[in-house]
Design a protein around this motif. Structure first.
Motif, short mmCIF file in Angstrom:
data_model
loop_
_atom_site.label_atom_id
_atom_site.label_comp_id
_atom_site.label_asym_id
_atom_site.label_seq_id
_atom_site.Cartn_x
_atom_site.Cartn_y
_atom_site.Cartn_z
N LYS A 18 10.04 49.45 -15.28
CA LYS A 18 9.90 50.89 -15.48
C LYS A 18 9.36 51.63 -14.26
O LYS A 18 9.41 52.86 -14.20
CB LYS A 18 9.01 51.16 -16.69
N ALA A 19 8.83 50.90 -13.29
CA ALA A 19 8.31 51.53 -12.08
C ALA A 19 8.67 50.66 -10.88
O ALA A 19 8.47 49.44 -10.90
CB ALA A 19 6.80 51.71 -12.16
N THR A 20 9.21 51.30 -9.83
CA THR A 20 9.63 50.57 -8.64
C THR A 20 9.38 51.43 -7.39
O THR A 20 9.63 52.63 -7.41
CB THR A 20 11.12 50.21 -8.68
N GLU A 21 8.89 50.82 -6.34
CA GLU A 21 8.80 51.44 -5.02
C GLU A 21 9.33 50.44 -4.00
O GLU A 21 9.19 49.23 -4.19
CB GLU A 21 7.36 51.83 -4.68
N ALA A 22 9.92 50.96 -2.93
CA ALA A 22 10.52 50.05 -1.94
C ALA A 22 10.42 50.64 -0.54
O ALA A 22 10.23 51.84 -0.35
CB ALA A 22 11.99 49.77 -2.28
N ALA A 23 10.55 49.76 0.45
CA ALA A 23 10.58 50.15 1.86
C ALA A 23 11.51 49.20 2.58
O ALA A 23 11.58 48.01 2.25
CB ALA A 23 9.18 50.11 2.46
N SER A 24 12.23 49.71 3.59
CA SER A 24 13.20 48.89 4.30
C SER A 24 13.00 48.98 5.81
O SER A 24 12.51 50.00 6.33
CB SER A 24 14.63 49.32 3.96
N ILE A 25 13.38 47.91 6.51
CA ILE A 25 13.32 47.85 7.96
C ILE A 25 14.66 47.34 8.48
O ILE A 25 15.15 46.30 8.04
CB ILE A 25 12.20 46.90 8.44
N ALA A 26 15.27 48.06 9.39
CA ALA A 26 16.52 47.61 10.01
C ALA A 26 16.22 46.46 10.97
O ALA A 26 15.24 46.51 11.72
CB ALA A 26 17.18 48.77 10.76
N THR A 27 17.06 45.43 10.95
CA THR A 27 16.81 44.24 11.77
C THR A 27 17.92 43.97 12.79
O THR A 27 17.96 42.89 13.37
CB THR A 27 16.63 43.00 10.88
N GLY A 28 18.80 44.95 13.01
CA GLY A 28 19.91 44.73 13.93
C GLY A 28 19.50 44.44 15.35
O GLY A 28 20.25 43.80 16.10
N ASP A 29 18.29 44.86 15.74
CA ASP A 29 17.82 44.61 17.10
C ASP A 29 16.88 43.41 17.19
O ASP A 29 16.36 43.11 18.26
CB ASP A 29 17.09 45.85 17.64
N ALA A 30 16.63 42.74 16.07
CA ALA A 30 15.70 41.61 16.08
C ALA A 30 16.32 40.40 16.78
O ALA A 30 17.48 40.06 16.55
CB ALA A 30 15.31 41.24 14.66
N SER A 31 15.56 39.76 17.62
CA SER A 31 16.04 38.57 18.32
C SER A 31 16.21 37.41 17.35
O SER A 31 15.33 37.14 16.53
CB SER A 31 15.05 38.17 19.41
N ILE A 32 17.34 36.71 17.45
CA ILE A 32 17.55 35.55 16.59
C ILE A 32 16.86 34.31 17.14
O ILE A 32 16.78 33.29 16.45
CB ILE A 32 19.06 35.27 16.38
N GLU A 33 16.35 34.37 18.35
CA GLU A 33 15.72 33.21 18.97
C GLU A 33 14.21 33.19 18.77
O GLU A 33 13.60 32.12 18.76
CB GLU A 33 16.02 33.18 20.48
N THR A 75 2.49 58.56 -6.27
CA THR A 75 1.61 58.79 -7.41
C THR A 75 1.28 57.46 -8.07
O THR A 75 2.18 56.63 -8.25
CB THR A 75 2.29 59.71 -8.42
N PRO A 76 0.05 57.21 -8.42
CA PRO A 76 -0.31 55.92 -9.01
C PRO A 76 0.56 55.53 -10.20
O PRO A 76 0.75 56.32 -11.13
CB PRO A 76 -1.76 56.14 -9.45
N GLN A 77 1.13 54.34 -10.12
CA GLN A 77 1.93 53.81 -11.23
C GLN A 77 1.80 52.30 -11.36
O GLN A 77 2.36 51.71 -12.28
CB GLN A 77 3.40 54.17 -11.04
N PHE A 78 1.03 51.66 -10.44
CA PHE A 78 0.89 50.22 -10.48
C PHE A 78 -0.56 49.84 -10.80
O PHE A 78 -1.49 50.31 -10.15
CB PHE A 78 1.29 49.59 -9.15
N ALA A 79 -0.72 48.98 -11.80
CA ALA A 79 -2.04 48.50 -12.18
C ALA A 79 -2.37 47.23 -11.40
O ALA A 79 -1.46 46.53 -10.93
CB ALA A 79 -2.07 48.21 -13.68
N PRO A 80 -3.65 46.90 -11.24
CA PRO A 80 -4.02 45.64 -10.60
C PRO A 80 -3.37 44.46 -11.31
O PRO A 80 -3.29 44.43 -12.54
CB PRO A 80 -5.54 45.60 -10.74
N THR A 81 -2.89 43.50 -10.53
CA THR A 81 -2.19 42.34 -11.07
C THR A 81 -2.79 41.07 -10.49
O THR A 81 -2.99 40.98 -9.28
CB THR A 81 -0.69 42.40 -10.73
#
Length: 214
Positions: free
Chosen positions: A116-131, A163-169
């Motif tokens: 019922k509640a979700t938050e997300a964040a994304s990071i592009a990795t196209g420039d990340a070194s594979i080595e 806005t607060p929507q997540f309880a301590p887990t």
């Protein structure tokens, strides 16, 4: 990494690979030895049921996927992190997941178990070194208004507040390197090495305030 008073758990893999399941081995790491979690079923499972954290915390580690698979650029789905609520937690308990898919890039999601509640964040990795080795960090603070999450790759990323929507887990276990146990998903391995896994009972906000004397 220097242990602080808020560090609850640290895995350096210099002498053992406790918690590793499936295909795995100790290899040369970012610092000393690292744990290689191989395809298809390599996974690190850390029992956190006796650790007291959930209202705020940080999970961070170094990771180096097998270069030939070009994980940071490829078309596959790979799972980095899953935090599972302990037994007996309510349906509003929180799960934390980090995976990479070409449609979402590297994505961190916080969600209640009932969906019922979700938050997300994304990071592009196209420039990340594979080595190279890369430092992955996810942190949260649900103790104040607004609530915050932080998601960083090599120290660069995003801060999200809401806005607060997540309880301590209370988290029962932390899984690294493959699809969550019991999720019904196929194996989604990073097929790579991890090193210096650190679990803290405080968020990066607390760490920064302490560093700056705030």
């Amino acid at each position: 990494l220097q242990l602080g008073t808020d560090t609850l758990l640290q895995c350096s893999f210099d002498t053992e690979a406790e918690g590793a399941t499936g295909g795995h081995e100790l290899v040369a790491g970012k610092f000393g030895q690292a744990l290689y979690l191989g395809a298809p079923d390599g996974r690190l499972v850390l029992d956190t049921s006796k650790l007291t954290f959930g209202s705020e915390g940080t999970v961070e580690f170094w990771v180096r996927p097998r270069p030939a698979q070009r994980l940071w650029w490829d078309q596959g789905w790979h799972y980095f992190l899953h935090c599972e609520p302990a037994e007996g937690q309510p349906e509003q308990a929180v799960t934390i997941d980090i995976s990479r898919h070409p449609s979402t890039q590297l994505r961190a999601t916080v969600a209640t178990r009932d969906g019922k509640a979700t938050e997300a964040a994304s990071i592009a990795t196209g420039d990340a070194s594979i080595e190279d080795w890369h430092h992955l960090l996810f942190s949260w603070d649900f103790t104040r208004k607004p609530q915050y999450i932080w998601f960083l790759l090599d120290g660069v990323g995003t801060q999200v507040h809401f806005t607060p929507q997540f309880a301590p887990t209370q988290f029962g276990r932390i899984e690294i390197g493959n699809a969550p146990l019991g999720s019904g998903l196929p194996y989604l391995p990073i097929d790579g090495a991890v090193d210096d896994v650190v679990v803290s009972g405080k968020s990066v906000r607390t760490r920064l305030q302490r560093t700056l004397g705030g």
